[in-house]
Motif scaffolding. Structure first.
Motif, PDB file in Angstrom:
ATOM      1  N   ASN A   2       0.920  -1.102  -0.071  1.00 51.42           N
ATOM      2  CA  ASN A   2      -0.143   0.124   0.097  1.00 51.42           C
ATOM      3  C   ASN A   2       0.827   1.215  -0.114  1.00 51.42           C
ATOM      4  N   VAL A  25      -9.024   5.359  -3.069  1.00 49.10           N
ATOM      5  CA  VAL A  25      -8.791   4.032  -2.604  1.00 49.10           C
ATOM      6  C   VAL A  25      -9.918   3.501  -1.908  1.00 49.10           C
ATOM      7  N   ARG A  26     -10.918   4.223  -1.153  1.00 49.35           N
ATOM      8  CA  ARG A  26     -11.810   3.704  -0.421  1.00 49.35           C
ATOM      9  C   ARG A  26     -12.979   4.914  -0.160  1.00 49.35           C
ATOM     10  N   GLN A  28     -16.794   5.596   2.110  1.00 49.97           N
ATOM     11  CA  GLN A  28     -17.659   5.538   2.954  1.00 49.97           C
ATOM     12  C   GLN A  28     -18.734   6.295   3.189  1.00 49.97           C
ATOM     13  N   ARG A  39      -9.242  12.400   3.563  1.00 53.22           N
ATOM     14  CA  ARG A  39     -10.698  12.382   3.288  1.00 53.22           C
ATOM     15  C   ARG A  39     -11.403  13.541   2.400  1.00 53.22           C
ATOM     16  N   HIS A  54     -21.300   6.044  -0.457  1.00 55.13           N
ATOM     17  CA  HIS A  54     -20.147   5.047  -0.992  1.00 55.13           C
ATOM     18  C   HIS A  54     -20.376   3.606  -0.257  1.00 55.13           C
ATOM     19  N   SER A  55     -20.449   2.701  -0.973  1.00 49.66           N
ATOM     20  CA  SER A  55     -20.423   1.467  -0.120  1.00 49.66           C
ATOM     21  C   SER A  55     -21.245   1.116   0.825  1.00 49.66           C
TER      22      SER A  55
END
Ligand SMILES: *Cc1c(COP(=O)(O)O)cnc(C)c1O
Length: 398
Positions: A2, A25-26, A28, A39, A54-55
């Motif tokens: 990573n 990469v992520r 929420q 963020r 998200h997700s």
């Protein structure tokens, strides 16, 4: 693994868009996280796609369960999620039949084909579809031709013929284009890519009446406005009209690629073999669509979302008068802030540096498309970031 130095290069991707030097990469809920761990409050949400953020757990669960159960029996067979999703869509709209596809453009291609087939059956081969200046319907050849985006008439010329352009909210310009070859009128209830330009309720009702009088199909492209984006399940419902054909996309899969073409029984005239596609009605994406609709249809969800949308619109209006900007347009969580200058791209870039993602569909305005379940606190936080971004850019210009 990573560590940033292990990140791959983008040099092997076709350079189809000018993408910033940030790698997410992520995600929420309302937030995205980049490879460096920063963020960002996301008010683009994949271009109004991630309607639950998200997700979201409901989609993660539905997709995981469906993936482990049945990924793909193939379009030659029925499957449970497609049947359930089609039943749910028809039960909550004025349409009787659904065809599933993967993208908004593909659903709109289907709408165009359906209208042309209907013209062959019922209107002596009439095939022209009146569309609108500044409209946007997708990036296939036919949907680019149906779009009224400046420059698209010559990019990839020649265009597909048969899409004369009228002006939104001007019924005389529609009337003037109708002739014996006309089969339908097609529009977005709110022109999204044009900068959130709403068709008025009066105009939509005039169009419905005109289509009835002249025996034409009314097609609404709700790829952006549908599935709760405007605070209603579908934008046209708020105006008391029943179109003959509707397309959905973007929010329908909450982040997964599914779109839909819906038609009333009278307009639904495809015979077996006329329409299809390898991924049409794929159970994985239909399972995501079911999770989205179940969430939106739960008691109070859309009413709460509408309220939050009003909170954001009010905050934008306050910001506009404080900083000397223009009007706020749109409904629900499809909003635009008119800037009065062409500072949109600079503000979007500055906002991103500060940790807020907004989009400038045209240089003179910003478009805001937060998740439909965005909280009051997130709106307050986003408005503070936006105020700073605009003030910074104004100051740099002064
Ligand atoms: C985004 C959009 C489309 C195209 O959808 P894709 O999934 O990108 O093909 C079509 N119509 C409208 C109104 C849209 O906003």
């Amino acid at each position: 693994m990573n560590h940033p130095s292990a990140l791959p290069s983008a040099a092997s991707l076709m350079p189809i868009a000018a993408r910033p030097d940030v790698l997410f990469v992520r995600g929420q809920g309302a937030w995205l996280f980049d490879a460096a761990g920063r963020r960002y409050l996301d008010w683009m949400q994949g271009w109004a796609v991630n309607c639950l953020g998200h997700s979201p757990q409901v989609i993660v669960d539905a997709v995981a369960q469906q993936a482990a159960t049945l990924l793909n029996p193939g379009p030659a067979f029925h499957n449970l999620p497609a049947m359930r999703l089609a039943e749910k869509l028809t039960a909550h709209s004025g349409f009787d039949h659904v065809f599933f596809a993967s993208s908004g453009a593909e659903a709109n291609e289907g709408a165009i084909k359906l209208a042309r087939k209907w013209g062959q059956l019922h209107k002596g081969g009439a095939h022209e579809i009146v569309t609108f200046v500044d409209g946007f319907h997708g990036r296939t050849l036919a949907t680019m031709s149906a779009s009224g985006k400046p420059g698209w008439d010559t990019l990839f010329a020649p265009q597909v013929a048969g899409f004369p352009k009228a002006r939104l909210n001007d019924i005389a310009t529609v009337d003037r284009l109708i002739g014996p070859k006309t089969v339908a009128v097609m529009l977005e209830p709110i022109q999204g890519e044009a900068g959130v330009i709403p068709a008025s309720g009066d105009f939509l009702r005039q169009l419905r009446q005109l289509c009835d009088e002249r025996q034409l199909l009314l097609i609404v492209d709700e790829v952006q406005t549908g599935v709760g984006r405007t605070g209603h399940l579908f934008a046209h419902s708020a105006h008391g009209i029943q179109p003959d054909i509707m397309t959905l996309g973007k929010g329908l899969g909450g982040g997964l690629p599914i779109s839909a073409l819906l038609a009333t029984r009278a307009a639904s005239c495809f015979a077996p073999g006329d329409q299809g596609g390898t991924y049409c009605g794929n159970p994985l994406v239909c399972a995501a669509g079911l999770a989205v609709l179940d969430t939106l249809l739960a008691d109070g969800f859309l009413a709460a979302s509408r309220q939050r949308g009003e909170q954001l619109a009010a905050a934008l209006r306050a910001l506009s008068s404080e900083l000397g900007l223009g009007a706020v347009r749109g409904e629900g969580f499809l909003l635009a802030l008119e800037l009065g200058t062409d500072l949109g791209p600079a503000i979007a870039t500055r906002a991103r540096d500060l940790g807020l993602l907004v989009n400038a569909p045209r240089p003179h305005c910003l478009r805001l498309m937060p998740a439909l379940n965005t909280s009051a606190a997130e709106i307050t936080e986003g408005i503070a970031l936006l105020r700073r971004a605009i003030a910074d850019v104004q100051e740099a210009q002064a």
